[in-house]
Design an enzyme around this catalytic site. Structure first.
Site, mmCIF file in Angstrom:
data_model
loop_
_atom_site.group_PDB
_atom_site.id
_atom_site.type_symbol
_atom_site.label_atom_id
_atom_site.label_comp_id
_atom_site.label_asym_id
_atom_site.label_seq_id
_atom_site.Cartn_x
_atom_site.Cartn_y
_atom_site.Cartn_z
ATOM 1 N N GLY A 170 0.871 -1.173 0.000
ATOM 2 C CA GLY A 170 0.000 0.000 0.000
ATOM 3 C C GLY A 170 0.900 1.213 0.000
ATOM 4 C CB THR A 176 0.851 5.569 3.511
ATOM 5 O OG1 THR A 176 -0.240 4.674 3.762
ATOM 6 C CG2 THR A 176 0.332 6.815 2.822
ATOM 7 C CE1 TYR A 183 -0.885 -3.798 -5.021
ATOM 8 C CE2 TYR A 183 -1.559 -4.043 -2.741
ATOM 9 C CZ TYR A 183 -0.571 -3.784 -3.677
ATOM 10 O OH TYR A 183 0.715 -3.546 -3.261
ATOM 11 N NE ARG A 236 -8.330 0.474 -2.053
ATOM 12 C CZ ARG A 236 -7.198 1.050 -2.498
ATOM 13 N NH1 ARG A 236 -7.046 1.267 -3.791
ATOM 14 N NH2 ARG A 236 -6.242 1.411 -1.668
ATOM 15 N NE ARG A 240 10.257 15.942 -14.881
ATOM 16 C CZ ARG A 240 10.780 16.591 -15.932
ATOM 17 N NH1 ARG A 240 9.982 17.095 -16.852
ATOM 18 N NH2 ARG A 240 12.085 16.719 -16.040
ATOM 19 N N GLY A 241 9.148 9.789 -13.038
ATOM 20 C CA GLY A 241 9.620 8.498 -13.502
ATOM 21 C C GLY A 241 11.087 8.528 -13.874
ATOM 22 C CB ALA A 242 12.889 7.170 -16.787
ATOM 23 N N GLY A 271 7.613 5.430 -6.693
ATOM 24 C CA GLY A 271 7.373 6.735 -6.088
ATOM 25 C C GLY A 271 7.355 6.696 -4.578
ATOM 26 C CG ASP A 272 4.611 4.176 -2.755
ATOM 27 O OD1 ASP A 272 4.032 5.247 -3.008
ATOM 28 O OD2 ASP A 272 4.116 3.053 -2.984
#
Length: 311
Positions: free
Chosen positions: A38, A40, A97, A113, A238-240, A269-270
């Site tokens: 998840g 967070t 998920y 969920r 922004r990813g790569a 991103g987390d």
């Protein structure tokens, strides 16, 4: 507003608010690998690993009284995450998920969920002491997914908590993580985001999510909007591509690390957010913190699933 800066000689107390679910990773042969994840929670795990004994990291959520919830709590404890803010609701279950990835490592999520225990996280009688304790933390961290799963009543209580926490000089950190299917309408989501953003000290944003939610034309428009809100530190992931940062009146970019083979972008991103925040709390500059974020994210995307092995 507060900037994200070292919190002094005392061990900082950090609370991350959100949802952990049962994760099923679909393999190429169709079999499923079960774990937990998840947004967070992923950040909490990586933050705990980054800071070690230098901080107290607690997770704030609601689970059921089932064996999966037991296993979640056991795994969090093993990661050094505090469980005092975790509610266990009789007869309830966590969400679930499934991750499906394509040949380039991009993922697709399937969710179950709607009846997850976390939806009552801030509305049960047992939530009262938790809400009362949150303003005493040094850092509160939540996401757009947190906003969605808490529901209208839970969001109102979260906002009250954020206001009181900032009055006590806490830092508020927000990851935008916009998931359209969690909201009835885009207008509902926009309203919820706009209600909490004035209290945010560090905004960790994914540019695609900002454009999907607010229809920003480009990155400059995103920065302009958050400058108007008054957010002192904004990071655009922004990813790569290089991340973009605006802090202290300055704007700059930090290149991402090149990865030869991307296996799974789940939690990229987390993990970036965890390493960035940990670095800032240790006294690193925003640029140094972004370098740490890129480094951890580059490791995470080379293995399947949200959480890589410790080491």
């Amino acid at each position: 507003m507060n900037t994200i800066s070292p919190l002094g000689p005392n061990t900082p107390r950090i609370a991350l608010i959100g949802e952990c679910m049962i994760e099923l990773q679909q393999r190429a042969d169709g079999s499923l690998q079960q774990s937990f994840g998840g947004d967070t929670l992923n950040t909490a795990v990586y933050l705990s690993r980054e800071l070690g004994d230098g901080a107290t990291v607690d997770y704030v959520t609601a689970l059921g009284d089932d064996s999966f919830s037991d296993a979640m709590c056991q795994s969090w404890s093993e990661e050094g995450i505090g469980l005092d803010m975790v509610q266990r609701l009789p007869g309830r279950l966590p969400g679930l998920y499934c991750i499906q990835t394509d040949a380039s490592g991009e993922r697709r999520f399937l969710y179950w969920r709607n009846e997850a225990a976390v939806r009552d996280c801030f509305t049960t009688p047992a939530a009262a002491p938790i809400l009362a304790a949150l303003p005493d933390y040094d850092v509160l961290y939540f996401s757009g997914i947190t906003l969605a799963v808490l529901g209208d009543e839970g969001r109102k209580k979260l906002i009250g908590t954020l206001i009181e926490a900032r009055q006590r000089d806490a830092r508020i950190v927000f990851d935008n993580n916009y998931r359209p299917r969690l909201w009835s309408t885009v207008e509902q989501a926009r309203t919820a985001y706009r209600e909490v953003l004035p209290y945010v000290d560090l905004a960790l944003l994914t540019v695609d999510d900002e454009q999907a939610l607010f229809q920003f034309s480009d990155c400059a428009a995103v920065f302009a909007a958050y400058e108007q809100i008054g957010t002192p530190e904004v990071v655009l992931k922004r990813g790569a591509e290089p991340c973009l940062i605006r802090c202290g009146g300055e704007s700059f970019e930090v290149p991402a690390l090149r990865v030869e083979q991307v296996v799974d972008t789940t939690a990229a991103g987390d993990s970036f957010s965890a390493a960035y925040l940990a670095s800032r709390l240790r006294g690193a500059s925003p640029a140094e913190a972004a370098e740490a974020g890129h480094w951890l994210a580059s490791r995470v995307i080379q293995v399947p699933g949200a959480l890589i092995s410790r080491g």
